[in-house]
Design a protein around this motif. Structure first.
Motif, PDB file in Angstrom:
ATOM      1  N   THR A  12       0.831  -1.208   0.000  1.00 21.74           N
ATOM      2  CA  THR A  12       0.000   0.000   0.000  1.00 21.74           C
ATOM      3  C   THR A  12       0.865   1.259   0.000  1.00 21.74           C
ATOM      4  O   THR A  12       0.586   2.236  -0.711  1.00 21.74           O
ATOM      5  CB  THR A  12      -0.919   0.009   1.229  1.00 21.74           C
ATOM      6  N   LYS A  14       3.885   1.512  -1.164  1.00 25.50           N
ATOM      7  CA  LYS A  14       4.514   1.639  -2.481  1.00 25.50           C
ATOM      8  C   LYS A  14       3.564   2.253  -3.488  1.00 25.50           C
ATOM      9  O   LYS A  14       3.946   3.111  -4.291  1.00 25.50           O
ATOM     10  CB  LYS A  14       4.969   0.257  -2.951  1.00 25.50           C
ATOM     11  N   LEU A  15       2.304   1.809  -3.441  1.00 23.66           N
ATOM     12  CA  LEU A  15       1.298   2.371  -4.351  1.00 23.66           C
ATOM     13  C   LEU A  15       1.114   3.866  -4.099  1.00 23.66           C
ATOM     14  O   LEU A  15       0.946   4.657  -5.031  1.00 23.66           O
ATOM     15  CB  LEU A  15      -0.028   1.633  -4.183  1.00 23.66           C
ATOM     16  N   ARG A  16       1.154   4.242  -2.832  1.00 23.31           N
ATOM     17  CA  ARG A  16       1.013   5.657  -2.490  1.00 23.31           C
ATOM     18  C   ARG A  16       2.193   6.469  -3.033  1.00 23.31           C
ATOM     19  O   ARG A  16       2.007   7.582  -3.537  1.00 23.31           O
ATOM     20  CB  ARG A  16       0.902   5.826  -0.973  1.00 23.31           C
ATOM     21  N   ARG A  17       3.398   5.898  -2.907  1.00 23.03           N
ATOM     22  CA  ARG A  17       4.586   6.591  -3.418  1.00 23.03           C
ATOM     23  C   ARG A  17       4.509   6.760  -4.933  1.00 23.03           C
ATOM     24  O   ARG A  17       4.833   7.810  -5.488  1.00 23.03           O
ATOM     25  CB  ARG A  17       5.859   5.844  -3.025  1.00 23.03           C
ATOM     26  N   VAL A  18       4.058   5.692  -5.615  1.00 26.47           N
ATOM     27  CA  VAL A  18       3.920   5.755  -7.071  1.00 26.47           C
ATOM     28  C   VAL A  18       2.893   6.805  -7.464  1.00 26.47           C
ATOM     29  O   VAL A  18       3.099   7.606  -8.381  1.00 26.47           O
ATOM     30  CB  VAL A  18       3.522   4.370  -7.630  1.00 26.47           C
ATOM     31  N   ALA A  19       1.760   6.810  -6.731  1.00 28.82           N
ATOM     32  CA  ALA A  19       0.710   7.790  -7.019  1.00 28.82           C
ATOM     33  C   ALA A  19       1.216   9.210  -6.790  1.00 28.82           C
ATOM     34  O   ALA A  19       0.926  10.138  -7.565  1.00 28.82           O
ATOM     35  CB  ALA A  19      -0.516   7.516  -6.163  1.00 28.82           C
ATOM     36  N   LYS A  20       2.004   9.392  -5.722  1.00 27.86           N
ATOM     37  CA  LYS A  20       2.553  10.706  -5.420  1.00 27.86           C
ATOM     38  C   LYS A  20       3.522  11.158  -6.506  1.00 27.86           C
ATOM     39  O   LYS A  20       3.506  12.322  -6.937  1.00 27.86           O
ATOM     40  CB  LYS A  20       3.251  10.666  -4.064  1.00 27.86           C
ATOM     41  N   LEU A  21       4.378  10.222  -6.950  1.00 27.45           N
ATOM     42  CA  LEU A  21       5.330  10.549  -8.015  1.00 27.45           C
ATOM     43  C   LEU A  21       4.608  10.915  -9.308  1.00 27.45           C
ATOM     44  O   LEU A  21       5.008  11.833 -10.019  1.00 27.45           O
ATOM     45  CB  LEU A  21       6.281   9.372  -8.246  1.00 27.45           C
ATOM     46  N   ARG A  22       3.536  10.161  -9.608  1.00 30.68           N
ATOM     47  CA  ARG A  22       2.765  10.461 -10.813  1.00 30.68           C
ATOM     48  C   ARG A  22       2.117  11.842 -10.715  1.00 30.68           C
ATOM     49  O   ARG A  22       2.064  12.590 -11.690  1.00 30.68           O
ATOM     50  CB  ARG A  22       1.695   9.394 -11.033  1.00 30.68           C
TER      51      ARG A  22
END
Length: 242
Positions: A12, A14-22
């Protein structure tokens, strides 16, 4: 069970980090696009001709070879040509540009870049031997941008004003017309010259109406770097007060 719960929590995060980067990447893209649009708009912007029917350019040797017919075709009505600077300097393109602008049917004027470090008489002599006396010419323009703060010998504010008046009197005797003062914001802030000399003003400010002189202007350099396909760099685009 605890280990599996840890993996789920890690996934979860990691998904948040990816979403933040996007999200950050998307915001950066928007900033880049907005910046590019703003740059394009600024470098292609000219005041609306319905508001300012008479528009022109300031041209000097640094602009390279000029196709004056092409300038006229894009809406240039008049041209101020850089002529002289300080006590001895002359724009090497003045004669060519001056004659070509007149041949193209444009109204033409000459510009002197005033140097508060040099004597007024020498600067006036430089100008009058460079620019012919012709009643058909536009009023000569005197660019006031250089400050006396860096002069080798100290020049007081009062001396700057008195020397400038001497220069103006001699140039106006030669041309038979009152000059126009091309006053930059820094010169005005330092000497408040627009409040002291009763001459028409030429002000400089990209895109926004200039108000730093405290009184109306006659000419306005509205874009100091107008994108074009006619000269090697950006045009100094000038409009006249209707």
């Amino acid at each position: 069970m605890a280990a599996r719960g840890g993996k789920k929590g890690g996934g979860t995060a990691k998904l948040r980090r990816v979403a933040k980067l996007r999200l950050l990447a998307g915001m950066l893209l928007v900033v880049i696009i907005a910046g590019a649009w703003a740059w394009w708009h600024l470098h292609h912007w000219r005041p609306d001709r319905s508001a300012y029917p008479v528009q022109g350019v300031e041209i000097g040797a640094d602009d390279g070879d000029v196709n004056w017919k092409s300038l006229k075709a894009i809406g240039v009505d008049f041209a101020y040509v850089d002529a002289s600077a300080s006590a001895f300097a002359r724009d090497p393109g003045f004669v060519t540009n001056f004659e070509a602008a007149k041949a193209a049917g444009l109204q033409v004027g000459a510009v002197h870049r005033y140097d508060p470090c040099q004597p007024a008489e020498k600067q006036a002599a430089n100008f009058v031997t460079t620019v012919p006396r012709d009643p058909a010419l536009l009023p000569s323009a005197v660019e006031l941008d250089m400050l006396a703060d860096q002069c080798p010998v100290r020049v007081s504010d009062a001396r700057v004003e008195s020397e400038l008046m001497t220069f103006l009197n001699q140039v106006e005797t030669h041309t038979g017309k009152a000059v126009i003062l091309k006053v930059t914001s820094r010169f005005q802030a330092r000497y408040a010259i627009a409040n002291k000399l009763d001459r028409n003003l030429w002000l400089v400010r990209d895109r926004l109406l200039p108000d730093y002189a405290g009184r109306p202007w006659a000419l306005w350099t509205a874009n100091t770097d107008l994108a074009n396909e006619i000269v090697q760099g950006g045009l100094r685009w000038v409009v006249a007060q209707p």
